[in-house]
Design an enzyme around this catalytic site. Structure first.
Site, PDB file in Angstrom:
ATOM      1  N   GLY A 162       0.772  -1.229   0.000  1.00  0.00           N
ATOM      2  CA  GLY A 162       0.000   0.000   0.000  1.00  0.00           C
ATOM      3  C   GLY A 162       0.807   1.283   0.000  1.00  0.00           C
ATOM      4  N   GLN A 163       2.130   1.164  -0.164  1.00  0.00           N
ATOM      5  CA  GLN A 163       2.934   2.389  -0.215  1.00  0.00           C
ATOM      6  C   GLN A 163       2.544   3.231  -1.430  1.00  0.00           C
ATOM      7  OE1 GLN A 163       4.054  -0.737   0.144  1.00  0.00           O
ATOM      8  NE2 GLN A 163       5.975  -0.839   1.270  1.00  0.00           N
ATOM      9  N   GLU A 164       2.744   4.514  -1.315  1.00  0.00           N
ATOM     10  CA  GLU A 164       2.328   5.430  -2.380  1.00  0.00           C
ATOM     11  C   GLU A 164       2.908   5.037  -3.730  1.00  0.00           C
ATOM     12  OE1 GLU A 164       2.305  10.251  -3.373  1.00  0.00           O
ATOM     13  OE2 GLU A 164       3.294   9.487  -1.562  1.00  0.00           O
TER      14      GLU A 164
END
Length: 219
Positions: free
Chosen positions: A109-111
């Site tokens: 879910g990291q940018e």
């Protein structure tokens, strides 16, 4: 009767050997579910021969980094807290609940990874969106990502389960608050359900799975 003596369980399917997470294998005449002592006993671990006889439903688990996605996945699978590090790419596990088979993809879910989420959308039937109920500052980003997914052609038939995670934390947002902020009531083209939960204890996760199982039975 369950292996732990619980009277609240009932026989689901005959002639299946089953192992719960806290006790040894049951006799070949019973599979039990909903035991108050054997948490998630209805979940059969991956690669069981039973998967030959059940339908398969693809699930993607998404959310911002540190929302608790991987912790939830391994609570489903192992009924215990597993030390996790930020997911780069994805984790995938097979879980059977009652007679329903879920192939669950836990996506980083990291940018920098969110733009690649759409590579996992094909044939997806369920979206699990995990929201950190303490992360008020980034709830707007979760909302933006949710509606971007719902607008994608490959997800037009997907049902949505939102886990309002970290309900054990002080000053967390309630599921009702999160639902209102995400304007879930405006979603008309996708079945949806929001569920309060705590990934560390497993509280609320079973209810979310039960909702997914009931939806899978309608497909």
């Amino acid at each position: 009767m369950c292996c732990c003596g619980c009277q609240g369980c009932f026989v689901l399917t005959e002639n299946i050997t089953f192992s719960c997470f806290f006790h040894s294998s049951l006799p070949r005449s019973a599979v039990t579910v909903n035991c108050a002592v054997c948490v998630f006993p209805q979940i059969i671990k991956k690669k069981s021969w039973l998967t030959v006889f059940v339908s398969e439903h693809k699930v993607i688990i998404v959310g911002l980094d540190n929302a608790g996605k991987t912790t939830i996945l391994y609570q489903f699978l192992m009924n215990e807290v597993v030390h996790t590090s930020p997911t780069i790419g994805s984790n995938v596990e097979e879980i059977v609940v009652k007679n329903t088979h879920f192939l669950m993809w836990d996506i980083g879910g990291q940018e920098s990874l969110r733009s690649s989420w759409n590579t996992y959308y094909s044939n997806t039937e369920f979206i699990i969106l995990v929201v950190d109920s303490t992360d008020r500052e980034r709830l707007a980003i979760s909302k933006e990502e949710l509606y971007r997914m719902l607008a994608h052609e490959d997800l037009r038939k997907a049902a949505v389960l939102i886990f309002a995670n970290k309900q054990d934390m002080k000053d967390c947002m309630s599921a009702a608050e999160i639902s209102k902020y995400l304007t879930l009531s405006s979603i008309k083209d996708h079945p949806w359900h929001i569920q309060s939960c705590c990934a560390l204890t497993g509280e609320g996760l079973c209810q979310g799975l039960e909702w997914m199982t009931s939806r899978a039975g309608l497909r």
